[in-house]
Structures are given as C-alpha cells and as structure tokens.
Design an enzyme around this catalytic site. Structure first.
Site, PDB file in Angstrom:
ATOM      1  CB  SER A   7      -8.718  16.811 -24.360  1.00 50.73           C
ATOM      2  OG  SER A   7      -9.893  16.719 -23.579  1.00 50.73           O
ATOM      3  CG  HIS A  32     -11.018  17.737 -28.011  1.00 50.07           C
ATOM      4  ND1 HIS A  32     -11.495  17.356 -29.244  1.00 50.07           N
ATOM      5  CD2 HIS A  32     -11.521  16.835 -27.125  1.00 50.07           C
ATOM      6  CE1 HIS A  32     -12.253  16.272 -29.110  1.00 50.07           C
ATOM      7  NE2 HIS A  32     -12.286  15.947 -27.832  1.00 50.07           N
ATOM      8  CG  ASP A  34     -13.602  15.784 -24.386  1.00 46.25           C
ATOM      9  OD1 ASP A  34     -13.882  15.232 -25.456  1.00 46.25           O
ATOM     10  OD2 ASP A  34     -12.441  15.928 -23.970  1.00 46.25           O
ATOM     11  CG  MET A  36     -18.509  14.103 -21.420  1.00 47.64           C
ATOM     12  SD  MET A  36     -17.491  13.158 -20.274  1.00 47.64           S
ATOM     13  CE  MET A  36     -15.932  13.173 -21.147  1.00 47.64           C
ATOM     14  CG  HIS A  65     -15.822  14.789 -28.680  1.00 47.82           C
ATOM     15  ND1 HIS A  65     -14.943  13.912 -28.065  1.00 47.82           N
ATOM     16  CD2 HIS A  65     -16.771  14.010 -29.253  1.00 47.82           C
ATOM     17  CE1 HIS A  65     -15.363  12.670 -28.245  1.00 47.82           C
ATOM     18  NE2 HIS A  65     -16.466  12.698 -28.957  1.00 47.82           N
ATOM     19  CG  MET A  67     -18.598  12.285 -26.149  1.00 43.80           C
ATOM     20  SD  MET A  67     -17.181  12.067 -25.085  1.00 43.80           S
ATOM     21  CE  MET A  67     -16.630  13.752 -24.983  1.00 43.80           C
ATOM     22  CG  MET A 136     -14.756   8.174 -29.670  1.00 44.13           C
ATOM     23  SD  MET A 136     -13.956   9.628 -28.945  1.00 44.13           S
ATOM     24  CE  MET A 136     -13.309   8.982 -27.397  1.00 44.13           C
ATOM     25  CG  ASP A 172     -10.849  12.243 -28.138  1.00 42.58           C
ATOM     26  OD1 ASP A 172     -10.055  12.214 -27.183  1.00 42.58           O
ATOM     27  OD2 ASP A 172     -11.975  12.782 -28.078  1.00 42.58           O
TER      28      ASP A 172
END
Ligand code: DX5
Ligand code: ZN
Length: 216
Positions: A7, A32, A34, A36, A65, A67, A136, A172
């Site tokens: 990540s 990966h 992330d 957000m 991913h 979020m 998660m 994750d």
C-alpha cells in the site's frame, strides 16, 4: 495463489518512483492506492492524478481502493488513469449495481469492500458481477493500525460465499507475515500491507515471507 499488494499510503512520497521500483523488483504483484475523501473516512490522501502519474513508472497491477462517499461521483475522474481494478465500499454506495456497471464500462476489474462491522452476507447479490472482495481488517482511514482478529471469521465466511468463483479475496489493515498467515488459513489470497513493507528494514524480505505463505 498468493498476491502481495504493497500500500503506497505508507511509502516515502519524496521517493515514490524508487519506492515503486523497489517493491516491483521484490516481486510484489499489485500496487495498492488508498483514495480517501475526508467524508467516508476521516482522512485525506491523494486522487486519480497520482495513479495516472505513476502509470508510466510501473507495470504492476494497479489496485485502487476508493474510500469515498458515493464513488459514482468520482469514477469519471478515474477513467483512463491506468487503474487495473477499482474497489468501492459497500457502505458508501446508494446504488451499488450502477457503480459496478460504471467501473466495468471502464474495462477494468470491479471490487467491493466492507468495513469490519458490515455483514458479509450483504455481498451475496453481487457475487456474479465482481472480481474482488476486500475485507477490511481495521477501520478504514489510516495506515499503521492493529489487525482486528475478530475479522477472521468474516474472511472465512467470505471464502465460503465465493466458493469456486473467480473472485479474489483481499485483506487490508494491519497485515504483516504473522497476521497474513491467519488470514491465509481462513481463505484470503491477496495481502495489502503498508507499514509492514515500506517501513521495514528489508521490504523485499517481508514480500518474500508473504509469498511463502502459499508454499507452506
Ligand atoms: C487503511 C487502508 C490501508 C492501509 C493499510 O484504510 O485501506 O490500505 O494503507 O496500512 P497498514 O498495512 O499499515 O495497516
Ligand atoms: Zn486500502
């Protein structure tokens, strides 16, 4: 087959190219990202531009991913950014089938993630239209948290739900060679690790240990 997904959230942002090359040389499988939004999770990270800018740097599978609340509003920004897969949160979508369709229209893989308190059975209606389930193993939003052991039963339940479908089961949050072994025993096959890899003295050795789970 075990897949290892470092990540980028835990990488040294001043040396992103080298950090990506380093995990690629160490035979990581996925990278990966992330994303957000400060609403779905109480944190901000980066957006589609980072994915786009890193695309020429690497041939790794780009695992995004999301979020973010209502991902449908963000998906146009991710078109042609070089993502190989986009995983959205079940809890963040008011119309999940439309979101899955929208990802598929970008000709990339589609995944759905659930937070630790969301029941696995809610994914049942989507099993024939998704490529990845992300369980998660911490509350989403921050790297460096401790793995929640109570999520192991959810991983097992998810593996049973998937059965022989070609759906990857990704975990994750707080993943390191020890917690990954527990997840592997319960059926996980894709391991996201941020701090365990990028903050390690020898990241390649951690990636090797994670791959080795499949050979025990
Ligand atoms: C947390 C993110 C994770 C995070 C994992 O919300 O989804 O991908 O980067 O970080 P570690 O492996 O450090 O727990
Ligand atoms: Zn993540």
């Amino acid at each position: 087959m075990i897949l290892v997904a470092p990540s980028l959230l835990a990488a040294d942002y001043g040396r992103l190219h080298q950090q990506i090359r380093m995990v690629e040389d160490a035979k990581a499988d996925w990278l990966h990202f992330d994303i957000m939004d400060g609403h779905f999770v109480p944190n901000l990270s980066y957006g589609a531009d980072l994915v786009r800018q890193m695309r020429p740097v690497s041939t790794l599978f780009f695992d995004v991913h999301l979020m973010v609340e209502e991902p449908l509003n963000f998906l146009p920004m991710f078109e042609h950014c070089g993502a190989d897969q986009i995983t959205v949160h079940y809890e963040a979508c008011s119309n999940l089938p439309t979101v899955i369709d929208c990802i598929r229209q970008q000709h990339i893989k589609a995944g759905v993630s659930i937070k630790p308190d969301t029941p696995v059975k809610l994914l049942n209606p989507y099993l024939d239209s998704i490529d990845n389930i992300l369980i998660m193993t911490v509350e989403p939003g921050f790297g460096g948290q401790n793995f929640m052991p109570e999520t192991l039963t959810k991983i097992k339940e998810t593996a049973q739900l998937i059965g022989d479908r070609a759906i990857t089961l990704e975990v994750d949050g707080g993943i390191n060679p020890q917690t990954a072994e527990l997840c592997f025993e319960n059926g996980a096959d894709v391991f996201v690790a941020g701090n365990a890899i990028f903050k390690a003295q020898n990241p390649a050795e951690i990636i090797r240990q994670l791959h080795q789970l499949g050979e025990k």
